[in-house]
Design a protein around this motif. Structure first.
Motif, short mmCIF file in Angstrom:
data_model
loop_
_atom_site.label_atom_id
_atom_site.label_comp_id
_atom_site.label_asym_id
_atom_site.label_seq_id
_atom_site.Cartn_x
_atom_site.Cartn_y
_atom_site.Cartn_z
N SER A 97 0.83 -1.21 0.00
CA SER A 97 0.00 0.00 0.00
C SER A 97 0.86 1.26 0.00
CB SER A 97 -0.93 0.01 1.22
OG SER A 97 -1.87 -1.04 1.12
N ILE A 98 2.03 1.18 0.62
CA ILE A 98 2.95 2.32 0.62
C ILE A 98 3.50 2.52 -0.79
CG2 ILE A 98 5.14 3.23 1.51
CD1 ILE A 98 4.47 1.70 4.16
N LEU A 99 3.92 1.45 -1.43
CA LEU A 99 4.43 1.55 -2.81
C LEU A 99 3.36 2.11 -3.76
CD1 LEU A 99 6.52 -1.71 -3.18
CD2 LEU A 99 7.37 0.63 -3.08
N LYS A 100 2.11 1.71 -3.58
CA LYS A 100 1.02 2.19 -4.42
C LYS A 100 0.68 3.66 -4.16
CE LYS A 100 -2.78 0.25 -5.13
NZ LYS A 100 -4.09 -0.22 -4.76
N GLY A 101 1.05 4.16 -2.98
CA GLY A 101 0.73 5.54 -2.64
C GLY A 101 -0.52 5.69 -1.80
N ASP A 102 -1.17 4.58 -1.44
CA ASP A 102 -2.34 4.64 -0.57
C ASP A 102 -1.96 4.95 0.87
OD1 ASP A 102 -4.15 3.99 -2.62
OD2 ASP A 102 -3.99 1.83 -2.23
N MET A 103 -0.71 4.59 1.22
CA MET A 103 -0.23 4.79 2.58
C MET A 103 1.17 5.39 2.54
SD MET A 103 -1.46 1.27 4.52
CE MET A 103 -0.64 1.68 6.05
N SER A 104 1.60 5.85 3.68
CA SER A 104 2.95 6.35 3.89
C SER A 104 3.57 5.51 5.01
CB SER A 104 2.88 7.82 4.31
OG SER A 104 4.16 8.37 4.47
N ILE A 105 4.86 5.61 5.21
CA ILE A 105 5.45 4.89 6.34
C ILE A 105 4.94 5.50 7.65
CG2 ILE A 105 7.59 4.38 7.58
CD1 ILE A 105 8.90 3.99 4.83
N VAL A 106 4.89 6.84 7.72
CA VAL A 106 4.42 7.51 8.93
C VAL A 106 3.20 8.35 8.61
CG1 VAL A 106 5.01 9.13 10.78
CG2 VAL A 106 6.75 7.57 9.90
N GLY A 107 2.19 8.23 9.42
CA GLY A 107 0.95 8.98 9.30
C GLY A 107 -0.06 8.37 10.26
N PRO A 108 -1.25 8.92 10.34
CA PRO A 108 -2.25 8.30 11.21
C PRO A 108 -2.64 6.92 10.66
CG PRO A 108 -3.21 10.10 9.94
CD PRO A 108 -1.74 10.10 9.66
N ARG A 109 -2.83 5.95 11.52
CA ARG A 109 -3.23 4.62 11.05
C ARG A 109 -4.55 4.71 10.32
NH1 ARG A 109 -0.89 0.70 9.57
NH2 ARG A 109 -2.36 -0.81 10.36
N PRO A 110 -4.70 3.98 9.20
CA PRO A 110 -5.95 4.05 8.45
C PRO A 110 -7.12 3.44 9.21
CG PRO A 110 -4.48 2.39 7.52
CD PRO A 110 -3.71 3.08 8.60
N ALA A 111 -8.20 4.19 9.30
CA ALA A 111 -9.40 3.71 9.99
C ALA A 111 -10.09 2.64 9.15
CB ALA A 111 -10.36 4.87 10.23
N LEU A 112 -10.81 1.76 9.83
CA LEU A 112 -11.66 0.82 9.13
C LEU A 112 -12.79 1.59 8.45
CD1 LEU A 112 -11.98 -1.94 11.86
CD2 LEU A 112 -11.04 -2.28 9.58
N PHE A 113 -13.33 1.04 7.39
CA PHE A 113 -14.39 1.72 6.63
C PHE A 113 -15.61 2.04 7.48
CE2 PHE A 113 -15.60 -2.67 6.57
CZ PHE A 113 -16.99 -2.66 6.58
N ASN A 114 -15.81 1.29 8.58
CA ASN A 114 -17.00 1.49 9.40
C ASN A 114 -16.72 2.17 10.75
OD1 ASN A 114 -15.68 -0.65 10.59
ND2 ASN A 114 -17.35 -2.11 10.37
N GLN A 115 -15.54 2.75 10.91
CA GLN A 115 -15.22 3.48 12.14
C GLN A 115 -15.65 4.94 12.00
OE1 GLN A 115 -11.00 2.10 12.55
NE2 GLN A 115 -11.60 1.85 14.69
N ASP A 116 -16.95 5.13 11.90
CA ASP A 116 -17.51 6.46 11.64
C ASP A 116 -17.11 7.48 12.69
OD1 ASP A 116 -18.78 5.46 9.35
OD2 ASP A 116 -20.55 4.87 10.49
N ASP A 117 -17.05 7.06 13.96
CA ASP A 117 -16.68 8.00 15.02
C ASP A 117 -15.26 8.52 14.85
OD1 ASP A 117 -15.76 5.41 15.52
OD2 ASP A 117 -16.18 5.47 17.67
#
Length: 186
Positions: A97-117
């Motif tokens: 996901s980092i290579l694709k550009g969806d993620m970085s090494i450092v940043g906020p952890r990606p939320a699950l699709f249903n973590q609306d709060d």
């Protein structure tokens, strides 16, 4: 500069972890039904959904909710799931996901699709504009043990104080915490 760093470090990590990736994939397949990888719908930059790979640590019949929302998450773990989570080896496929550009090494952890709060609070403080990371400021300051508002406070701190030196500090603290299995509650 950050993107070049992400690509370079991800490629190096993939070479270093090539054999462990193969071993873990085989172990996951040998110890439980289903694929070795679990593709999780996650919230990315600007609240766009992307598919993030992890080594599967839960049975294939596990409900698609955050682990802390399961009554007894341990009942859903595969035979090697606890070890993979404790050692953070389940996270290695996210290098893709980092290579694709969806993620970085450092940043906020990606939320699950249903973590609306979590998504709502992050959006209110502007954190949604950041590319999510493999590790982050909240990760090294409590990980699974943090309530959502506190995670968002750490994410907002990172947003306001981003720098290459802070990223290096987070990476070093992540390695330290992973070695000690600090902050992993399930």
């Amino acid at each position: 500069m950050k993107r070049i760093f992400d690509i370079s470090m991800s490629l190096i990590a993939l070479v270093v972890f090539c054999l462990p990736l193969l071993v873990v994939a085989v172990l996951v397949k040998l110890t439980s039904k289903g694929p070795a990888l679990y593709w999780s719908d996650r919230i990315g930059k600007n609240n766009e959904i992307f598919r993030m790979p992890k080594f599967r640590t839960m049975r294939i019949d596990t409900p698609a909710v955050a682990t802390h929302l399961l009554g007894d998450p341990d009942q859903f773990l595969t035979p090697i799931g606890h070890f993979l989570r404790k050692s953070s080896l389940d996270e290695i496929p996210q290098l893709w996901s980092i290579l694709k550009g969806d993620m970085s090494i450092v940043g906020p952890r990606p939320a699950l699709f249903n973590q609306d709060d979590l998504v709502k609070l992050r959006t209110e403080v502007g954190v949604h504009a950041l590319t999510p990371g493999l590790t982050g400021w909240a990760q090294i300051n409590g990980r699974d043990e943090l309530p959502i508002p506190v995670k968002v406070d750490f994410d907002a701190y990172y947003l306001q104080n981003r720098s290459f030196l802070l990223d290096l500090k987070i990476i070093l603290m992540t390695v330290y915490n992973v070695v000690r299995s600090k902050g992993v509650s399930h």
